[in-house]
Scaffold this motif. Structure first.
Motif, PDB file in Angstrom:
ATOM      1  N   GLU B  60       1.376 -14.668   3.453  1.00 36.62           N
ATOM      2  CA  GLU B  60       1.769 -13.336   2.973  1.00 36.62           C
ATOM      3  C   GLU B  60       3.098 -12.865   3.566  1.00 36.62           C
ATOM      4  OE1 GLU B  60      -1.314 -14.110   3.966  1.00 36.62           O
ATOM      5  OE2 GLU B  60      -2.744 -13.461   2.442  1.00 36.62           O
ATOM      6  N   GLN B  61       3.389 -13.271   4.807  1.00 39.60           N
ATOM      7  CA  GLN B  61       4.679 -12.856   5.378  1.00 39.60           C
ATOM      8  C   GLN B  61       5.816 -13.393   4.508  1.00 39.60           C
ATOM      9  OE1 GLN B  61       5.610 -14.210   9.353  1.00 39.60           O
ATOM     10  NE2 GLN B  61       7.526 -13.068   9.394  1.00 39.60           N
ATOM     11  N   SER B  84      -6.957  -7.748   0.741  1.00 38.45           N
ATOM     12  CA  SER B  84      -7.282  -6.821   1.834  1.00 38.45           C
ATOM     13  C   SER B  84      -7.244  -7.557   3.181  1.00 38.45           C
ATOM     14  CB  SER B  84      -8.678  -6.258   1.595  1.00 38.45           C
ATOM     15  OG  SER B  84      -9.617  -7.328   1.619  1.00 38.45           O
ATOM     16  N   GLY B  85      -7.526  -6.833   4.253  1.00 39.18           N
ATOM     17  CA  GLY B  85      -7.690  -7.424   5.583  1.00 39.18           C
ATOM     18  C   GLY B  85      -6.509  -8.267   6.010  1.00 39.18           C
ATOM     19  N   PRO B  86      -6.723  -9.591   6.206  1.00 39.21           N
ATOM     20  CA  PRO B  86      -5.637 -10.440   6.702  1.00 39.21           C
ATOM     21  C   PRO B  86      -4.458 -10.492   5.738  1.00 39.21           C
ATOM     22  CG  PRO B  86      -7.499 -11.779   5.951  1.00 39.21           C
ATOM     23  CD  PRO B  86      -7.963 -10.355   5.978  1.00 39.21           C
ATOM     24  N   GLY B  87      -4.715 -10.372   4.460  1.00 38.39           N
ATOM     25  CA  GLY B  87      -3.618 -10.359   3.496  1.00 38.39           C
ATOM     26  C   GLY B  87      -2.675  -9.219   3.811  1.00 38.39           C
ATOM     27  N   ALA B  88      -3.241  -8.063   4.088  1.00 39.83           N
ATOM     28  CA  ALA B  88      -2.434  -6.879   4.398  1.00 39.83           C
ATOM     29  C   ALA B  88      -1.809  -6.969   5.789  1.00 39.83           C
ATOM     30  CB  ALA B  88      -3.298  -5.625   4.286  1.00 39.83           C
ATOM     31  N   THR B  89      -2.600  -7.409   6.784  1.00 40.63           N
ATOM     32  CA  THR B  89      -2.030  -7.428   8.144  1.00 40.63           C
ATOM     33  C   THR B  89      -0.900  -8.451   8.245  1.00 40.63           C
ATOM     34  OG1 THR B  89      -3.754  -8.963   8.899  1.00 40.63           O
ATOM     35  CG2 THR B  89      -4.121  -6.606   9.307  1.00 40.63           C
ATOM     36  N   LEU B 105      10.825  -1.965  -1.416  1.00 44.63           N
ATOM     37  CA  LEU B 105       9.697  -2.839  -1.732  1.00 44.63           C
ATOM     38  C   LEU B 105       8.517  -1.983  -2.164  1.00 44.63           C
ATOM     39  CD1 LEU B 105       9.283  -5.339   1.278  1.00 44.63           C
ATOM     40  CD2 LEU B 105      10.630  -5.664  -0.792  1.00 44.63           C
ATOM     41  N   VAL B 106       7.694  -2.537  -3.054  1.00 45.48           N
ATOM     42  CA  VAL B 106       6.365  -1.980  -3.277  1.00 45.48           C
ATOM     43  C   VAL B 106       5.379  -3.085  -2.954  1.00 45.48           C
ATOM     44  CG1 VAL B 106       4.709  -1.167  -4.998  1.00 45.48           C
ATOM     45  CG2 VAL B 106       7.020  -0.211  -4.949  1.00 45.48           C
ATOM     46  N   CYS B 107       4.503  -2.816  -1.993  1.00 43.67           N
ATOM     47  CA  CYS B 107       3.534  -3.816  -1.551  1.00 43.67           C
ATOM     48  C   CYS B 107       2.140  -3.345  -1.958  1.00 43.67           C
ATOM     49  CB  CYS B 107       3.644  -3.985  -0.036  1.00 43.67           C
ATOM     50  SG  CYS B 107       2.481  -5.164   0.640  1.00 43.67           S
ATOM     51  N   LEU B 108       1.529  -4.092  -2.867  1.00 40.04           N
ATOM     52  CA  LEU B 108       0.199  -3.749  -3.359  1.00 40.04           C
ATOM     53  C   LEU B 108      -0.821  -4.523  -2.536  1.00 40.04           C
ATOM     54  CD1 LEU B 108       1.293  -4.356  -7.032  1.00 40.04           C
ATOM     55  CD2 LEU B 108       1.012  -2.107  -5.985  1.00 40.04           C
ATOM     56  N   ALA B 125      -9.539  -3.901   6.588  1.00 40.43           N
ATOM     57  CA  ALA B 125      -8.648  -3.424   7.658  1.00 40.43           C
ATOM     58  C   ALA B 125      -8.169  -2.048   7.238  1.00 40.43           C
ATOM     59  CB  ALA B 125      -7.465  -4.369   7.828  1.00 40.43           C
ATOM     60  N   ASP B 126      -7.855  -1.225   8.222  1.00 42.05           N
ATOM     61  CA  ASP B 126      -7.322   0.108   7.926  1.00 42.05           C
ATOM     62  C   ASP B 126      -5.849  -0.052   7.563  1.00 42.05           C
ATOM     63  OD1 ASP B 126      -6.476   2.714   7.815  1.00 42.05           O
ATOM     64  OD2 ASP B 126      -6.778   3.133   9.958  1.00 42.05           O
ATOM     65  N   THR B 127      -5.620  -0.525   6.355  1.00 43.92           N
ATOM     66  CA  THR B 127      -4.250  -0.850   5.936  1.00 43.92           C
ATOM     67  C   THR B 127      -3.342   0.370   5.975  1.00 43.92           C
ATOM     68  OG1 THR B 127      -5.131  -2.597   4.550  1.00 43.92           O
ATOM     69  CG2 THR B 127      -2.892  -1.856   4.053  1.00 43.92           C
ATOM     70  N   ILE B 128      -3.871   1.495   5.541  1.00 46.02           N
ATOM     71  CA  ILE B 128      -3.058   2.706   5.537  1.00 46.02           C
ATOM     72  C   ILE B 128      -2.686   3.103   6.968  1.00 46.02           C
ATOM     73  CG2 ILE B 128      -3.154   5.189   4.994  1.00 46.02           C
ATOM     74  CD1 ILE B 128      -2.620   3.277   2.604  1.00 46.02           C
TER      75      ILE B 128
END
Lengths: 177, 596
Positions: B60-61, B84-89, B105-108, B125-128
């Protein structure tokens, strides 16, 4: 060239400033404000928040902070650039304004001290909102310094608990935020 | 039966279909992403349409940096889609990078269903919460009815004002629910009346600025990435103003390409590893015109001694950039393009004439600084000097349709010194955050945007290894990115600081057990080439350019070479050090240990 166009000279003296901030009442907005302060190492001396316009879903944050002139200016600009923030007013810079705070103060004691606490409360126009044979809870409203002064006087008289609401503020005169 | 979700206007749509429709209506051509449980409905909607293309990254990075490369080389918003989770972190580094360097950027991000939020659900994960400090803004969409508005708003916020990354967190039940779609045109003003970037400069301040600029004796333009972000008007008006005035100009690392490097009035990059003439001009100028630059500590050095004798004008779209690090006499909040346009107009209207005698004297002084030839180095013997490799790379790619990205470290600074940019959006580097591993995936994003162009990632071997998995993506999508690896078997910049400031104790900066990059390339089905001697460099570069498909060029360079000139961290511009080729001795000491 008029000097008003130019920023004033650097100043490292620490000043106390009171901000009123109008924000969108949406989840996370307070976290954004607090995160900004902790993330950038700014001080929060006092912070209050409540909804003030149900129809437009606006909340008002009153915030007291300290810092050099440059830091205070940064705080204002950093707050202003957060997306859900409508208005940021540095009341300290903008002129005459009011600051009020409400506090509940519990004093436990008997005899002379108990009488003395009641007498001082009367001078400060604090109300007794709860009492037992050996205790009072005083409610008082006033400028933060007045609350400070009252608390100082209660200390030797059996003060055991303080709850302060933090500063609410507003500019004097006819202009709204 | 398959239906194209981007073509269904009347019937109720699922959240996923609404999302894809919104992307298409925002002009999104490509999304960089990686699927997972929470975003499966979105991937399903992507599968059933062909307006939005998806590039499947390997981490994802890599997706975020690729979107950054795409955005910075086109001026459009880059789009990322992760679970979600690791994808976002895994996106956090890229988002922080984009925030620091003002990349739209827009990151969904996928999220667990709303009723499971807060329950420590699988891949929750608390992505927000996590992305709040590393985005310009972020949203958790709790109802499908809010979805199209939020997505359109996210694009508007990402690209307007000072650009930046925006995260939209999408719970799985929201993208599966049915709702109505709203087109962007239905949203005349975004709901946040609170978000209004100030575009137009204050007239009175422009007049005051012209007064200062026209009467300067030792003026200097100092311009940054804001010129490039602002767009063609800013680039063109900057050229015009610099030409009209005849004043010297320097660029920040982010601003390279904002002004043609070949122009006589260009002094090169400034800052820690900037040119001698640019930094001394900063120190000695009497009027500094900062446009779209933010007085970063790598630019200012010791603040107390930063350009003490100058009056400073600072034009920036972000009010918080003004008076943040350096007190300026005149701060102008505006879009760079509009402010420069107003300045040019005023300059002409007033028929400004600079003080010719003073300007001549100023240019004479600058000429003596230039005569130092501060980037001089000596290519002798059997070992390739990294500067030589870059100089040859520049010469052999000059005039081509070429884009450069870099990783972070010594090679990045040499690239900034030795590659010359005549136009904006050709140079993508991680300036603010200094993210090793940025360049290779960023180059991938650039290549997606410019399929026919030559895209080169100037890398170090340490940085390259941080995101080299993306070579697999490049193979899959036939993205012929070239990695030009200046391999010195060290984390070069770490080693340089250890040599200068930590007694030459090379603690953990040696890159042991490196792969054979040629074989590594071959294992992916790509091509590898190596140069170990100076006379092999040209051939390696030619092979790299001419070979179709991705190429890794392993250029073995001098292990001990340091980047000069250098203003040590926390020092002043006049304390700048030139290299050993200028007769200045290298110091190996503990004394210089620096804070920043």
């Amino acid at each position: 060239m008029t000097s008003a166009l130019y920023s004033s000279a650097p100043d490292t003296a620490v000043e106390r400033h009171t901000f009123s901030v109008l924000v969108e009442n949406e989840p996370g907005v307070l976290a954004r404000v607090i995160g900004l302060f902790s993330g950038r190492g700014y001080n929060i001396e006092s912070l209050t928040v409540a909804e003030v316009d149900r129809v437009r879903r606006l909340s008002r944050i009153n915030l007291v902070t300290t810092g050099s002139r440059m830091i205070i200016e940064q705080i204002k600009n950093q707050l202003d650039r957060l997306v859900p923030i409508h208005k940021v007013r540095d009341l300290t810079v903008e002129g005459a304004h009011l600051e009020r705070e409400i506090a509940l103060i519990k004093v436990v004691g008997s005899g002379e001290k108990r009488v003395e606490s009641l007498r001082i409360a009367d001078i400060f126009r604090a109300h007794v909102v709860d009492s037992t044979n050996t205790s009072f809870v005083f409610e008082m409203t006033g400028r933060p310094e007045k609350v400070d002064a009252f608390i100082r006087l209660m200390e030797p008289l059996g003060l055991i608990e303080i709850s302060r609401a933090g500063v609410v503020a507003m500019s004097r005169g006819t202009d709204g935020i | 039966m398959t239906t194209d979700p981007t073509k269904t206007e009347s019937r109720a749509m699922t959240g996923a279909e609404i999302l894809v429709q919104a992307l298409a209506d925002q002009g999104v051509e490509v999304v960089f992403g990686y699927p997972g449980g929470a975003v499966l409905p979105i991937y399903d909607a992507l599968f059933r349409q062909n307006r939005v293309r998806h590039i499947l990254v390997r981490h994802e990075q890599g997706a975020v940096h690729a979107a950054e490369g795409y955005a910075r080389s086109t001026g459009k918003v880059g789009v990322v889609l992760v679970t979600s989770g690791p994808g976002a972190t895994n996106c956090v580094t890229g988002l922080t990078d984009a925030l620091m360097d003002s990349v739209p950027l827009v990151c969904l991000t996928g999220q667990v269903p709303t009723h499971m939020i807060g329950n420590d659900a699988f891949q929750e994960a608390d992505t927000i919460g996590i992305t709040r400090p590393c985005t310009k803004h972020n949203y958790l969409v709790k109802q499908v009815g809010d979805l199209s508005r939020v997505v359109h708003e996210a694009f508007y916020i990402a690209r307007s004002g000072r650009p930046g990354p925006v995260v939209v967190d999408l719970p799985k039940n929201v993208v599966m629910a049915e709702g109505e779609y709203t087109t962007p045109s239905d949203l005349d003003a975004p709901r946040h009346g609170s978000y209004r970037p100030q575009m137009e400069p204050e007239r009175a301040k422009i007049e005051a600025a012209i007064e200062l600029i026209a009467n300067a004796k030792r003026p200097l333009f100092y311009t940054g990435g804001g010129i490039i972000n602002s767009g063609p008007q800013a680039v063109q008006k900057l050229r015009e103003l610099v030409q009209l005035s005849g004043y010297p100009i320097t660029n920040t690392l982010m601003g390279l390409g904002g002004f043609p490097a070949s122009d006589k009035q260009f002094l090169g990059m400034l800052g820690m590893h900037g040119t001698y003439e640019a930094n001394l001009a900063m120190a000695e100028c009497d009027v500094m015109i900062a446009v779209g630059a933010r007085f970063d500590d790598r630019v200012t050095g010791r603040l107390a001694d930063f350009s003490k004798g100058s009056k400073k004008i600072h034009i920036d779209i972000d009010p918080s950039s003004i008076n943040k690090n350096v007190r300026v006499e005149l701060g102008i909040v505006a879009d760079c393009g509009r402010a420069l346009d107003a300045l040019v107009e005023q300059w002409k209207a007033r028929r400004c004439k600079p003080d010719a005698t003073a300007l001549k004297a100023w240019w004479d002084t600058i000429s003596t600084w230039r005569a130092k030839d501060c980037l001089r180095y000596r290519q002798s013997g059997e070992v390739i000097k990294p500067q030589y490799a870059l100089q040859r790379l520049y010469e052999l790619t000059k005039g081509k349709d070429v884009y450069f990205t870099t990783e972070v470290g010594q090679h990045q600074m040499w690239a900034a010194q030795f590659l010359k940019f005549e136009e904006p959006k050709r140079w993508m580097t991680s300036g603010g955050l200094g993210t090793m591993g940025y360049g290779f995936p960023a180059a991938m994003g650039v290549q997606v945007a410019h399929p026919e162009a030559l895209v080169i990632d100037v890398a170090g071997e340490a940085s390259f290894m941080m995101n080299m998995q993306e070579l697999s993506t490049m193979m899959q999508y036939r993205l012929p990115v070239k990695a030009f690896i200046l391999n010195n078997r060290y984390m070069g910049m770490v080693r340089q600081w250890q040599e200068f400031f930590h007694g030459g104790r090379y603690s953990e900066s040696y890159m042991d057990s490196l792969p054979d990059f040629v074989k590594l390339a071959e294992s992916f089905g790509a091509h590898g080439v190596r140069a170990t001697k100076p006379e092999e460099v040209d051939q390696a570069i030619r092979t790299m350019i001419e070979t179709p498909g991705p190429v890794l060029a392993d250029i073995l360079v001098d292990q001990a070479e340091n980047v000069y000139p250098m203003i040590p961290g926390g020092a002043a511009h006049y304390e700048m050090k030139l290299g050993p080729d200028h007769g200045e001795l290298k110091e190996t000491t503990d004394k210089g240990m620096v804070l920043v």
